[in-house]
Scaffold this motif. Structure first.
Motif, PDB file in Angstrom:
ATOM      1  N   ARG A   1     -12.073   4.695   3.918  1.00  0.00           N
ATOM      2  CA  ARG A   1     -11.778   5.087   2.535  1.00  0.00           C
ATOM      3  C   ARG A   1     -12.246   6.493   2.194  1.00  0.00           C
ATOM      4  O   ARG A   1     -12.198   6.887   1.032  1.00  0.00           O
ATOM      5  CB  ARG A   1     -12.422   4.076   1.578  1.00  0.00           C
TER       6      ARG A   1
ATOM      7  N   THR B   1      -1.006   3.754  -0.374  1.00  0.00           N
ATOM      8  CA  THR B   1      -1.869   2.620  -0.737  1.00  0.00           C
ATOM      9  C   THR B   1      -1.710   2.203  -2.194  1.00  0.00           C
ATOM     10  O   THR B   1      -2.515   1.425  -2.696  1.00  0.00           O
ATOM     11  CB  THR B   1      -3.344   2.982  -0.475  1.00  0.00           C
TER      12      THR B   1
ATOM     13  N   LEU C   1      -1.299  -1.495  -2.664  1.00  0.00           N
ATOM     14  CA  LEU C   1      -2.538  -2.164  -2.275  1.00  0.00           C
ATOM     15  C   LEU C   1      -3.586  -2.042  -3.383  1.00  0.00           C
ATOM     16  O   LEU C   1      -4.279  -3.011  -3.719  1.00  0.00           O
ATOM     17  CB  LEU C   1      -3.039  -1.545  -0.978  1.00  0.00           C
ATOM     18  N   ARG C   2      -3.681  -0.864  -3.977  1.00  0.00           N
ATOM     19  CA  ARG C   2      -4.648  -0.664  -5.054  1.00  0.00           C
ATOM     20  C   ARG C   2      -4.271  -1.466  -6.295  1.00  0.00           C
ATOM     21  O   ARG C   2      -5.138  -1.973  -7.018  1.00  0.00           O
ATOM     22  CB  ARG C   2      -4.760   0.827  -5.378  1.00  0.00           C
TER      23      ARG C   2
ATOM     24  N   SER D   1      -2.728  -4.390  -6.233  1.00  0.00           N
ATOM     25  CA  SER D   1      -3.121  -5.771  -5.944  1.00  0.00           C
ATOM     26  C   SER D   1      -4.614  -5.972  -6.134  1.00  0.00           C
ATOM     27  O   SER D   1      -5.064  -7.015  -6.619  1.00  0.00           O
ATOM     28  CB  SER D   1      -2.731  -6.135  -4.506  1.00  0.00           C
ATOM     29  N   LEU D   2      -5.407  -4.970  -5.773  1.00  0.00           N
ATOM     30  CA  LEU D   2      -6.849  -5.057  -5.952  1.00  0.00           C
ATOM     31  C   LEU D   2      -7.211  -5.095  -7.432  1.00  0.00           C
ATOM     32  O   LEU D   2      -8.039  -5.907  -7.877  1.00  0.00           O
ATOM     33  CB  LEU D   2      -7.533  -3.872  -5.261  1.00  0.00           C
TER      34      LEU D   2
ATOM     35  N   LEU E   1      -6.175  -9.330  -4.528  1.00  0.00           N
ATOM     36  CA  LEU E   1      -6.794  -8.944  -3.273  1.00  0.00           C
ATOM     37  C   LEU E   1      -8.246  -8.580  -3.565  1.00  0.00           C
ATOM     38  O   LEU E   1      -8.549  -7.914  -4.554  1.00  0.00           O
ATOM     39  CB  LEU E   1      -6.060  -7.732  -2.681  1.00  0.00           C
ATOM     40  N   SER E   2      -9.157  -9.046  -2.714  1.00  0.00           N
ATOM     41  CA  SER E   2     -10.569  -8.702  -2.882  1.00  0.00           C
ATOM     42  C   SER E   2     -10.854  -7.347  -2.245  1.00  0.00           C
ATOM     43  O   SER E   2     -10.038  -6.807  -1.487  1.00  0.00           O
ATOM     44  CB  SER E   2     -11.451  -9.777  -2.235  1.00  0.00           C
ATOM     45  N   ALA E   3     -12.031  -6.809  -2.546  1.00  0.00           N
ATOM     46  CA  ALA E   3     -12.429  -5.549  -1.923  1.00  0.00           C
ATOM     47  C   ALA E   3     -12.521  -5.703  -0.410  1.00  0.00           C
ATOM     48  O   ALA E   3     -12.148  -4.802   0.349  1.00  0.00           O
ATOM     49  CB  ALA E   3     -13.758  -5.082  -2.496  1.00  0.00           C
TER      50      ALA E   3
ATOM     51  N   PHE F   1      -9.037  -5.652   0.884  1.00  0.00           N
ATOM     52  CA  PHE F   1      -8.506  -4.287   0.852  1.00  0.00           C
ATOM     53  C   PHE F   1      -8.863  -3.564   2.144  1.00  0.00           C
ATOM     54  O   PHE F   1      -8.008  -2.948   2.794  1.00  0.00           O
ATOM     55  CB  PHE F   1      -9.080  -3.553  -0.359  1.00  0.00           C
ATOM     56  N   ASP F   2     -10.140  -3.641   2.523  1.00  0.00           N
ATOM     57  CA  ASP F   2     -10.573  -2.961   3.756  1.00  0.00           C
ATOM     58  C   ASP F   2      -9.920  -3.574   4.986  1.00  0.00           C
ATOM     59  O   ASP F   2      -9.568  -2.859   5.932  1.00  0.00           O
ATOM     60  CB  ASP F   2     -12.091  -3.036   3.879  1.00  0.00           C
TER      61      ASP F   2
ATOM     62  N   ALA G   1      -0.346  -5.694   4.665  1.00  0.00           N
ATOM     63  CA  ALA G   1      -0.600  -6.533   3.492  1.00  0.00           C
ATOM     64  C   ALA G   1       0.129  -7.860   3.596  1.00  0.00           C
ATOM     65  O   ALA G   1      -0.403  -8.913   3.217  1.00  0.00           O
ATOM     66  CB  ALA G   1      -0.192  -5.802   2.223  1.00  0.00           C
TER      67      ALA G   1
END
Length: 515
Positions: free
Chosen positions: A442, A453, A456-457, A459-460, A465-467, A470-471, A498
């Motif tokens: 990151r 991303t 993805l961000r 969804s977070l 999506l959890s942190a 995400f990673d 994803a």
């Protein structure tokens, strides 16, 4: 002379410590006293050593014998100290000159007839002696092959206490380690045996390339077990450091093959769903021994019918999956074992497990939720790839179409992807993408452009999506790029990662003809 000292090695987990075995003979009532925190098996060495010495034709000293194991604050366990204790007390009694054993580690268990029997954990013991600067060891004949794989150490073997005494007196030589026979070629499971399930095969390839955890969901007969059992066939062989770790763990557990060679193939452990917590993560009396989780180190831990495992057993996996190690705390001390594994979970979608899947399922929605709910959210959050397999059709099962890729072809791509990842992370010591901390991905220069991303961000932010997730998606994206031969992931790679993470990969790739 009423005092003598020889060397041995004690184990705490995989960590070995050189132990000085002291023997002092003094006037008093005849007795043999052991000090230095011995366990029950070591306490019983008094009777084993006495019988072995007498039955080897030696005179038992009729004096008060005190045997001390230094350092006295370190717990000692097992029967590997027997030979050292016998040598020390005979030398203290003036029966043996100790010049031949100066700076030599003695390992082995004694039978009542004086035979020297094999013990567990010889490989890590010899490795500990080598780290301490000791380059000569004497081990039981049955353990000589495994001891000889440690570089820089001269290994000699004994089959009886009588032979050791004769050697010290200059009357007979010790034995050389037996030659290691050539490794037999044993063809294992191959991906060519899997019918259909293109996405399942692709999930195995991505998991192998990046060292990712994998979950397979589907009806009976869909190929979940077939796929999981073939994951080791596409993994590269272990390097020297990893092979020593894996072989040492198997030596401690007493499951090392009799040929004594280094384990080069990634191990595969598949405990039954009735396995206890101790069987999975390690346990036992005194200082705990490794369980299936550690025996699968640098390999695969396959949990078939995962919802049938006890909840507490599954939950115990959460911390080791993050840290790559197992720490077992007991009253007498803590034991640590490595557990850098790839976990593969397999589960039916419901208790009735209809072969036709949802079409003929008799379970209510609440029943299905409860069944899969046995796999807790925190556990699944640590599983990188989650794939749903569909039932096989008769046409797929009976097809005699084009050739199917075997494990060798997939393993070649996996090796290329792993080489690319190893070169990228070589400065930091990580081997595969799954080991890279999320914070590393990151920040520059590894941070991906915001446009790649964005979804993805989102969804977070929405909580989809959890942190941690995400990673893990970022790690998957790097693995997908490595498999495709690109030096950085793009937006398509992130999106595909994803979908692999969320079990919706069929949106991105067709289940037919993948790679």
């Amino acid at each position: 002379m009423s005092y003598a000292r020889v060397l041995c090695v004690g184990l705490s987990g995989m960590t070995g410590h050189v132990v000085q075995v002291e023997a002092d003979l003094s006037a008093g009532l005849p007795a043999l006293v052991l000090t230095g925190l011995p366990d029950a098996a070591l306490h019983e060495a008094r009777d084993r050593v006495r019988a072995a010495v007498v039955n080897s034709g030696q005179r038992w000293p009729n004096r008060r014998i005190t045997v001390n194991l230094l350092p006295a604050t370190l717990p000692k366990q097992g029967s590997a100290f027997d030979v050292a204790i016998a040598a020390a007390l005979l030398a203290g009694a003036g029966e043996l000159p100790l010049a031949a054993l100066d700076g030599v580690v003695l390992l082995g268990e004694l039978g009542l007839d004086g035979a020297v029997r094999p013990v567990r954990g010889v490989l890590p013991m010899v490795a500990a002696a080598a780290r301490a600067g000791i380059d000569r060891v004497v081990v039981p004949l049955e353990n000589a092959r495994e001891a000889s794989v440690v570089p820089g150490v001269t290994v000699r073997a004994v089959d009886s206490l009588h032979r050791l005494v004769a050697y010290v007196r200059g009357a007979a030589p010790l034995l050389d380690p037996p030659d290691v026979p050539p490794a037999p070629h044993r063809p294992g499971p191959d991906l060519a045996d899997v019918v259909g399930q293109g996405m399942g095969r692709y999930g195995i390839e991505v998991a192998a390339a990046g060292g990712h955890h994998l979950a397979l969901f589907g009806p009976p007969g869909a190929g979940k077990t077939l796929l999981a059992e073939r994951l080791p066939s596409v993994l590269p062989e272990l390097d020297d450091a990893a092979a020593l770790e894996v072989t040492a763990l198997q030596s401690i557990a007493g499951v090392l093959p009799p040929d004594g060679r280094l384990v080069r193939r990634p191990p595969f452990q598949a405990p039954h769903h009735s396995a206890s917590l101790a069987a999975l993560v390690g346990g036992g009396t005194g200082l705990a021994r490794p369980g299936a989780l550690s025996l699968a180190h640098r390999g695969v831990l396959f949990l078939d019918e995962a919802p049938e495992f006890r909840t507490a057993t599954l939950q115990a996996l959460r911390q080791p999956l993050e840290s790559g190690r197992v720490v077992l705390a007991r009253a007498r001390g803590s034991t640590e074992y490595p557990a850098r594994v790839q976990v593969v979970l397999a589960a039916n979608p419901c208790p009735c497990a209809s072969p036709a899947g949802d079409q003929l399922c008799e379970c209510s929605p609440s029943t299905r939720r409860r069944y899969l709910g046995r796999l807790s959210g925190p556990l699944l959050d640590r599983i990188d790839i989650q794939i749903g397999l569909r039932p096989l059709s008769a046409a797929q099962l009976m097809s005699t179409g084009g050739p199917v890729e075997d494990s060798g072809a997939v393993a070649a791509r996996v090796a290329g992807a792993r080489d690319a990842a190893a070169a990228r992370w070589s400065g930091d010591g990580w081997r595969v993408n799954a080991e890279v901390p999320g914070a590393q991905l990151r920040r520059p220069p590894w941070r991906l452009p915001p446009r790649d991303t964005q979804a993805l961000r989102t969804s977070l932010d929405r909580g989809a999506l959890s942190a941690r997730g995400f990673d893990r998606v970022l790690r998957l994206a790097w693995t997908i790029a490595d498999l495709d031969g690109r030096d950085r992931p793009n937006g398509t790679d992130v999106h595909e990662a994803a979908q692999l993470r969320m079990g919706e990969i069929d949106i991105v790739r067709s289940t037919e003809g993948v790679r």
